[in-house]
Structures are given as structure tokens and as C-alpha cells.
Design an enzyme around this catalytic site. Sequence first.
Site, mmCIF file in Angstrom:
data_model
loop_
_atom_site.group_PDB
_atom_site.id
_atom_site.type_symbol
_atom_site.label_atom_id
_atom_site.label_comp_id
_atom_site.label_asym_id
_atom_site.label_seq_id
_atom_site.Cartn_x
_atom_site.Cartn_y
_atom_site.Cartn_z
ATOM 1 N N ASP A 114 0.588 3.436 -10.050
ATOM 2 C CA ASP A 114 0.321 3.715 -8.651
ATOM 3 C C ASP A 114 0.865 5.116 -8.379
ATOM 4 O O ASP A 114 1.535 5.719 -9.229
ATOM 5 C CB ASP A 114 0.980 2.656 -7.771
ATOM 6 C CG ASP A 114 0.230 2.424 -6.472
ATOM 7 O OD1 ASP A 114 -0.569 3.290 -6.084
ATOM 8 O OD2 ASP A 114 0.442 1.371 -5.833
ATOM 9 N N ASP B 204 -9.992 5.302 -4.032
ATOM 10 C CA ASP B 204 -9.498 3.980 -3.600
ATOM 11 C C ASP B 204 -10.536 3.287 -2.713
ATOM 12 O O ASP B 204 -10.170 2.667 -1.721
ATOM 13 C CB ASP B 204 -8.217 4.153 -2.781
ATOM 14 C CG ASP B 204 -6.969 3.818 -3.576
ATOM 15 O OD1 ASP B 204 -6.990 2.839 -4.334
ATOM 16 O OD2 ASP B 204 -5.975 4.548 -3.435
ATOM 17 N N ARG C 238 -6.929 -6.819 2.081
ATOM 18 C CA ARG C 238 -7.380 -6.190 0.839
ATOM 19 C C ARG C 238 -7.460 -7.217 -0.289
ATOM 20 O O ARG C 238 -8.041 -6.934 -1.335
ATOM 21 C CB ARG C 238 -6.417 -5.071 0.453
ATOM 22 C CG ARG C 238 -6.323 -3.955 1.474
ATOM 23 C CD ARG C 238 -5.148 -3.038 1.186
ATOM 24 N NE ARG C 238 -5.359 -2.277 -0.035
ATOM 25 C CZ ARG C 238 -4.381 -1.617 -0.649
ATOM 26 N NH1 ARG C 238 -3.127 -1.682 -0.193
ATOM 27 N NH2 ARG C 238 -4.645 -0.916 -1.732
ATOM 28 N N LYS D 111 -5.574 -4.236 -9.809
ATOM 29 C CA LYS D 111 -4.319 -3.761 -9.219
ATOM 30 C C LYS D 111 -3.763 -4.806 -8.251
ATOM 31 O O LYS D 111 -4.519 -5.704 -7.821
ATOM 32 C CB LYS D 111 -4.522 -2.416 -8.527
ATOM 33 C CG LYS D 111 -5.351 -2.458 -7.231
ATOM 34 C CD LYS D 111 -5.485 -1.079 -6.632
ATOM 35 C CE LYS D 111 -6.147 -1.131 -5.273
ATOM 36 N NZ LYS D 111 -6.391 0.195 -4.711
ATOM 37 N N HIS D 112 -2.482 -4.776 -7.933
ATOM 38 C CA HIS D 112 -1.378 -3.930 -8.366
ATOM 39 C C HIS D 112 -0.498 -4.801 -9.262
ATOM 40 O O HIS D 112 0.255 -5.639 -8.753
ATOM 41 C CB HIS D 112 -0.557 -3.428 -7.191
ATOM 42 C CG HIS D 112 -1.356 -2.788 -6.077
ATOM 43 N ND1 HIS D 112 -2.033 -3.510 -5.110
ATOM 44 C CD2 HIS D 112 -1.586 -1.473 -5.789
ATOM 45 C CE1 HIS D 112 -2.629 -2.677 -4.274
ATOM 46 N NE2 HIS D 112 -2.369 -1.419 -4.659
ATOM 47 N N HIS E 255 4.874 1.850 -0.652
ATOM 48 C CA HIS E 255 4.768 3.234 -0.216
ATOM 49 C C HIS E 255 6.120 3.744 0.290
ATOM 50 O O HIS E 255 6.403 4.944 0.243
ATOM 51 C CB HIS E 255 3.747 3.383 0.912
ATOM 52 C CG HIS E 255 2.343 3.103 0.502
ATOM 53 N ND1 HIS E 255 1.787 1.851 0.591
ATOM 54 C CD2 HIS E 255 1.384 3.905 -0.023
ATOM 55 C CE1 HIS E 255 0.533 1.895 0.149
ATOM 56 N NE2 HIS E 255 0.271 3.137 -0.221
#
Length: 521
Positions: free
Chosen positions: A256, A70, A139, A169-170, A182
Amino acid sequence: MTSARERILLSFEGEELGAAEAEALAVRAAGVTLYRFLNVRSAAQVRALTDALQAAAQFLDLPPLLVAADHETGQMHVLGEDATPFAGAMAIGAAGDEDLAERVGAAIGRELRAVGVNLVYAPVCDLATNPRNPVVGIRSFGDDPLAVGRLAAATVRGLQSTGVAATAKHFPGHGDPAGDSHLGLPVIERTADQLRERELVPFQAAIDSGARVAMAGHLAVPALTGRRDLPATIAPEVLRTLLRGDLGFGGLTVSDALDMGGIAGDDGSGVDVAATLRAGIDLLLCGPDPAAQLRVEAGLAAALAAGGSDRLDATGPAARLADLRGWLARFDAGSIDVLGCSEHRALADELARRSITLIRDRDGLLPLRLAPDRQVLVIEPRPRDLTPADTTSSLAPGGLLAAIRERHARSEGRIVEAAVDPAEIAALGERARSVDLVVLGTVDALAQPSTADLARALLATRTPTIAVALRGPWDAEAYPGIGTVLATYGIQAPSLAALAAALVGDAPISGRLPVRIASAG
């Protein structure tokens, strides 16, 4: 039809592997994912680790392994201290230069390849449209779909020019929901038309630029599925109809991590592997928990044995994996000496310099003209990880002070925790009264009310104060009373050095906000 081995990506704890351990991994998986805090000590160590894994696959007469990381850079800096500390995607967004994005992508790719990584889970194609989104933030390249698409495409070109497969992604976009996948299942509250006009634009650009992999996020998309409890990872409407059909993606799909709350539930046991395969996932990404891995492997074996899990695309996953391996075989790894080389460090400095952004300067404090005997107080937070998708805690505290002290020797610093208690706020205010300038660095200020309290206490002293949003530039909205505010998009050393140079006028401030901020200007 692919074997169970060829549908899974494993991860593990350890910086070294004996031959038996490497063979045990190679016989179970198409590849592995490396993590900063589990597998990385140095460039030479990572190269030895990946060499051991590939040697095991070769000894067993198996195809070469995919080795993934990552390594987005910025807040996700997986390769450790030997790698060049490039600022992340939002810094590139602030610079706004496709050529720069491509050059940075190529440099990152060369460093990944040199340590044996051939697949990177980047670029992030999500739009940073929600300031309170805990998982995307810096990000992302920004909030404008076309601008983000251009920079994502340039990053794909740069990475893949070195033989590292890029991952968009995502999918179909993690930027707008407030939740963290998460921990649970965020819901994308967009209509199908809104998705096509905004969220999907960067993914289409990355696909058009040749991205070889796409990662599905654990995100509910009721506009496409009619359900708020169905992750995209197990939704054929999202992966087969939209991604492959409408967007024309022909590469590998990867989930993921399957131990995340957005798909596995609170206890990690909720993954329906057969549904994931039917939805159109080619590779199943497993986290490092051995028990969770065994559950996924058992579910995968059962799904394949039962038949029908791949009935919509029986030979596709194997063909796509073979195509990726054939492409990867064209490239050499190169020398680990490329990590942190002078050329790459100069490029990191260029990115940092061009990304520093002036959000507002109502007080007209810049550039600073401080006599050598003037005293500066630097207040900055201790580096911490805001989400599991973060490696910021690996950085040493006090980076902002060190950078400013290089430009102005009479600077002193205070490190504060995420929540600053009232007694400390009072003490910092008292100290601020006796200095000539305060520089306040902040992280995640919208989620930390005490940051606004500290800002008000500093303003009450009437000592000139400059605030620096050290990650998301939205921090500026938490302290509207501070008239001079800049953004760095990260706390890597090049970004902080560039900030210090900009403060004293030794470098121009040329970055532009890549996201909308109500209190800018």
C-alpha cells in the site's frame, strides 16, 4: 536481481506531461499510479497522458510501464465523469450474483484499458465486519467470507478478461480493525485460526481465480508476527510464509502507499525500505509527495547496493514483473468510446436496481401511493469523503432530491452538513410538520450523533418518514425508531434513480443485506 527502477511505482501531480517530464518518470519507475484529483480531467486527456508515458518508455528503450489506478468504482471512482458510474462492491454484494459481478468487472476493465490503465487496485477482499471501520465500509462485498470470496473471484475474472491486472487487497484483511491505515497502524485482533477461517478466505478465492497482484496492507498481525508494531508490509511471516507459502500466491506483491501513517509514521519518514524488500514486497507504491518519493528511492538504492535485501528471492521480482508485462502485451487498449457507452450504462442501472435493499418496513409505507398534490421533504447530506480512499466529494449535492423529483414533482430538498446543529434540526422538524412525507438520507450516521437527533426530531412530528442509508447500511442502527429504512450503498446517479423507482413501486426491491444489522427486519 532487479534494478531500483523495476521495484518502484511513482505518482505525480499533473494532467499533462511534456516529453522530458514523461521520460524523467519512465527512467525512474516500473510504473505509475493515477489519482482522480491529481491526474484526471477526461477520458481523452487520461489516454493522452498514458500514451505520453508509454511513448517515453519506448523512446528510452525501456519495458512498457505499468499504469495503475484505484478505480474500484462506487466511492473510489478514479476515472472521472466520463466513466460509467458503477456502484461499488457492497452493491454487488447486495445483488449477490457472481455473473453480474463478472460482467461489471469486465466493463470496468474495458474502460480502464481504453484510457491506458493496465493495473487496477481492486477488488477489495476485506470483510466488512466492523460498522465503525472508517476505511473499508462499502468498498467491501460484505461480511460473509464465502460470499465475498465468490464475488471477489468473479470480479478478478471479469477485470482480467480485458487485460487489466487485478489486485487482491488489503492483505491479510483491513475490515475488522477500527483504525485507518492512512493515519496510523491498525491491529488485526484475530487468532491465526480465525484469520484462516474468515479474513483469508476471500484472498484465497481471488488467488485461485488468477489474481495477478496482491496488495499488502499496513496492518499489524500479532497472531502471526508476535508484534503489535510491525506492519504486514514488512513482515515476512505474512508475505512469504502465509501469502506465498500457505496461500500459494505466485504473482506480484505491491505495498500500500508508503506515505501512509501505518508505515511511514506521523512525519512520513519512517519507511524501512530494506525491511520491506526482505519481507517480500516486489513493488513499492509511492504517493505523490516528491520528498517522500526521494526518501523511498534513496532507501531502495541503498538496500540494493548493500546486497542481501533480496536474498530469499533474488530473481523472483524480476521474473514476476516480466511475466505480468508479457501477459499485458496480449491485449489491445480499444477505443475511449467505451467509457459511459449505452451498454455499460444499462449494466450500471441493472446493478443499481438489483442492489436496492429494504432493511425494514414496520410502518408499511412501501410502495408509496402519493397523490400528485402531496408534498415531500427530502433531507440529504452534502457529499463528502470519509477517508483519503474516497472520491465522493466530486459528486454534486442534491442527487437524492433530483431522483425523487423525477417520480414526484412536488418534492423539496434540504442539504445538511455532516454535523447538523440544533437550530437546523429544529427548523427541519418544523418544516416536516407541514409536509406529507419526509425522506431522510444519511451517511456515516453511527459516527454522527446529530443524525440520530435529527431522526428523533422528525419522528416527533408524526409525519411519515423514510430513512435511506446512502452508504453503509449500518446507519439503520442509528435511528431504530424510524420504521421504514432502505439502503443504496452509494450516491451515484443510477443508485439514486433505482431507489426512487423502488419507493413508488415501479421496480421490485430485491437486494439482500450483505452485512449483519441488529435492527434489520
